[in-house]
Design a protein around this motif. Sequence first.
Motif, PDB file in Angstrom:
ATOM      1  N   ASP A   1     -11.637   9.740   0.623  1.00 51.05           N
ATOM      2  CA  ASP A   1     -12.654   7.734   0.986  1.00 51.05           C
ATOM      3  C   ASP A   1     -12.631   7.713  -0.712  1.00 51.05           C
ATOM      4  O   ASP A   1     -12.824   6.465  -0.691  1.00 51.05           O
ATOM      5  CB  ASP A   1     -13.649   8.513   1.075  1.00 51.05           C
TER       6      ASP A   1
ATOM      7  N   THR B   1      -9.572   5.710  -1.582  1.00 56.74           N
ATOM      8  CA  THR B   1      -9.841   4.781  -1.213  1.00 56.74           C
ATOM      9  C   THR B   1     -10.326   3.795  -1.601  1.00 56.74           C
ATOM     10  O   THR B   1     -10.076   2.162  -2.358  1.00 56.74           O
ATOM     11  CB  THR B   1     -10.037   4.382  -0.026  1.00 56.74           C
TER      12      THR B   1
ATOM     13  N   TRP C   1     -11.692  -3.212   5.594  1.00 56.69           N
ATOM     14  CA  TRP C   1     -10.742  -2.880   5.631  1.00 56.69           C
ATOM     15  C   TRP C   1     -10.898  -1.422   4.754  1.00 56.69           C
ATOM     16  O   TRP C   1     -10.849  -0.249   5.501  1.00 56.69           O
ATOM     17  CB  TRP C   1      -9.174  -2.857   5.255  1.00 56.69           C
TER      18      TRP C   1
ATOM     19  N   ALA D   1     -10.363   2.316   7.230  1.00 52.39           N
ATOM     20  CA  ALA D   1      -9.283   3.066   6.302  1.00 52.39           C
ATOM     21  C   ALA D   1     -10.940   4.333   7.167  1.00 52.39           C
ATOM     22  O   ALA D   1     -10.530   5.892   7.317  1.00 52.39           O
ATOM     23  CB  ALA D   1      -9.719   3.143   6.122  1.00 52.39           C
TER      24      ALA D   1
ATOM     25  N   LYS E   1      -6.544   5.949   7.363  1.00 51.54           N
ATOM     26  CA  LYS E   1      -5.771   4.994   6.239  1.00 51.54           C
ATOM     27  C   LYS E   1      -4.753   4.339   7.610  1.00 51.54           C
ATOM     28  O   LYS E   1      -4.090   3.324   7.169  1.00 51.54           O
ATOM     29  CB  LYS E   1      -5.444   5.189   5.185  1.00 51.54           C
ATOM     30  N   GLN E   2      -3.890   5.547   8.039  1.00 52.74           N
ATOM     31  CA  GLN E   2      -3.115   5.570   9.006  1.00 52.74           C
ATOM     32  C   GLN E   2      -2.535   4.803  10.245  1.00 52.74           C
ATOM     33  O   GLN E   2      -1.899   3.305   9.577  1.00 52.74           O
ATOM     34  CB  GLN E   2      -1.795   6.762   9.419  1.00 52.74           C
TER      35      GLN E   2
ATOM     36  N   LEU F   1      -3.548   0.818   8.807  1.00 50.57           N
ATOM     37  CA  LEU F   1      -2.499   0.489   8.385  1.00 50.57           C
ATOM     38  C   LEU F   1      -1.580  -0.592   9.172  1.00 50.57           C
ATOM     39  O   LEU F   1      -0.950  -1.471   9.863  1.00 50.57           O
ATOM     40  CB  LEU F   1      -1.839   1.116   7.542  1.00 50.57           C
TER      41      LEU F   1
ATOM     42  N   LEU G   1      -4.389  -0.231   1.975  1.00 49.16           N
ATOM     43  CA  LEU G   1      -3.894   0.846   2.431  1.00 49.16           C
ATOM     44  C   LEU G   1      -3.372   1.818   1.960  1.00 49.16           C
ATOM     45  O   LEU G   1      -2.816   2.755   1.615  1.00 49.16           O
ATOM     46  CB  LEU G   1      -4.112   1.081   4.157  1.00 49.16           C
TER      47      LEU G   1
ATOM     48  N   ALA H   1      -3.292   3.241  -1.044  1.00 51.49           N
ATOM     49  CA  ALA H   1      -4.455   4.414  -1.556  1.00 51.49           C
ATOM     50  C   ALA H   1      -3.831   6.008  -0.957  1.00 51.49           C
ATOM     51  O   ALA H   1      -4.686   7.054  -0.342  1.00 51.49           O
ATOM     52  CB  ALA H   1      -5.719   4.047  -0.119  1.00 51.49           C
ATOM     53  N   MET H   2      -2.699   5.555  -0.195  1.00 50.85           N
ATOM     54  CA  MET H   2      -1.747   6.695   0.725  1.00 50.85           C
ATOM     55  C   MET H   2      -0.917   7.654  -0.171  1.00 50.85           C
ATOM     56  O   MET H   2      -1.222   8.879  -0.008  1.00 50.85           O
ATOM     57  CB  MET H   2      -1.627   6.666   1.895  1.00 50.85           C
TER      58      MET H   2
ATOM     59  N   ASP I   1      -1.456  11.486   7.202  1.00 44.27           N
ATOM     60  CA  ASP I   1      -2.824  11.168   7.272  1.00 44.27           C
ATOM     61  C   ASP I   1      -4.412  11.477   7.460  1.00 44.27           C
ATOM     62  O   ASP I   1      -5.400  12.040   6.720  1.00 44.27           O
ATOM     63  CB  ASP I   1      -3.079   9.853   7.525  1.00 44.27           C
TER      64      ASP I   1
ATOM     65  N   ARG J   1      -7.312  13.434   5.408  1.00 44.20           N
ATOM     66  CA  ARG J   1      -8.181  13.595   5.571  1.00 44.20           C
ATOM     67  C   ARG J   1      -9.381  14.724   5.568  1.00 44.20           C
ATOM     68  O   ARG J   1     -10.506  14.415   5.439  1.00 44.20           O
ATOM     69  CB  ARG J   1      -8.123  12.733   6.707  1.00 44.20           C
TER      70      ARG J   1
END
Length: 450
Positions: free
Chosen positions: A147, A150, A290, A294, A299-300, A303, A345, A348-349, A436, A440
């Motif tokens: 997090d 992100t 967003w 997320a 995030k996936q 997105l 996103l 951030a991934m 993701d 996570r």
Amino acid sequence: MSGPDQQAAALPRGPLLGFATGSLGMGVWVTVPGLLLLYFLTDVLAVTPWLAGLALLLPKVADVLLHPWIGHRCDVEQARRGDRRRLLLLGCVLPVAFAALFAVPGGLTGAPAAAWVAVAFVAGNLLFAAYQVPYLATPADLRIGYDERTRLMAFRMVVLTLGILVSGLLAPLLTGGDTATRAGYQRMGMLLAVGMLAAMLVGVAGIARLRRSAAAPAAGHTGGWRALAATLRDRQFRWLVAAYLAMSTTTHLVLAGVPYYAEYELGRPGLTTVLVAAFVAPALLVTPGWLAVARRVGKQRALLTAQGAFAVGSLVLAVGRPAGLAVLIAAVAVLGVAFAGMQLLPFAMVPDVIRAGTGAAGTYTGVWTATEATGAALGPWAYALCLAAGGFVASAAGESVVQPDSALAAIRWGFGLLPAAAMLVAVLLQRRYTLDGVARAADRPVGAAH
């Protein structure tokens, strides 16, 4: 992979803002050439559409090799010196190339003018990579979790959006608006270059402060061909990169089409500024949204939602003038909301993939930025091909030409149907990314709910 969140650092706001400020300068380079360069070539320098598209595409082809190489050098610097500062400072020469891009000597038109722009574009792309690759490697260099990565990129996204918005609004005005001239483009390039330099230097200082507050242990590798091979073998990274290529191509295609859509479909060149504002401004408001989405769904899934919204908005734009100006501006605003998610996103991934993978951070980001640069070239090139197929007539500044009906149709369909199709491809590719949920869960504190 990084440890759970309770073992990772929470980044202080001051260094975060300093880091994010670097994106102001990057936003100018990302936005202004994509928005104005194709139009500058075809409607100011009298370059035919196919040659104009080629002049923008070929310099970007070199980025496929240059960016991973710069990623390797970035990792070497990290291993030898403990930071990536020297490359960042080299990248701060980018404003010089940006100014040169629009300072085409007065006697050049047609093919010679296209050659000047192409050479300046090559130099600018190399310098941009020297700044962007170590800049985007920063999240992977820090001791932060899922997090927080992100959150870091959300700060960057808001400031980048501000840079895109301000430069996207100012650039057409500084060129002279409806009566843009070569001198106006040159003035615009010089003025925005000064602002770029100041912002990029602040970004260098911000990165240094972040590293002092939350630097992660050295990864123990220095890039090179082995790291590049490991990066390219990373299945999760491949799917993420492929989807982002489709996204980057689509957004840059739309950006390149804005001046044409405003002038020839809507009949008012001054609406370029309105459409850019409608496309970019929502991101300043919705990026925190967003970020919240997320955190809630991952995030996936967030997105995929953004990609779907972009495709739907593009189909509305394909209707053109009969839909009404208010509806078209609203559709562009939908694209802007989706664009905010597609900027936040994926970026951030990437650190999630780096932490889970076996390659070096600079090599990952080198491949990533090469992909972004390729999309930035393919988008305008694809739109230029649409114009050429429709028989669009190029002109010099001050000339008035009548476009055939086929060219007007190409302007509209290229701005609507083509982006919708490309974004559908992005959705299909993005669905193949499956890291993701793992990333996570791995960064949650022990015992936390899933």
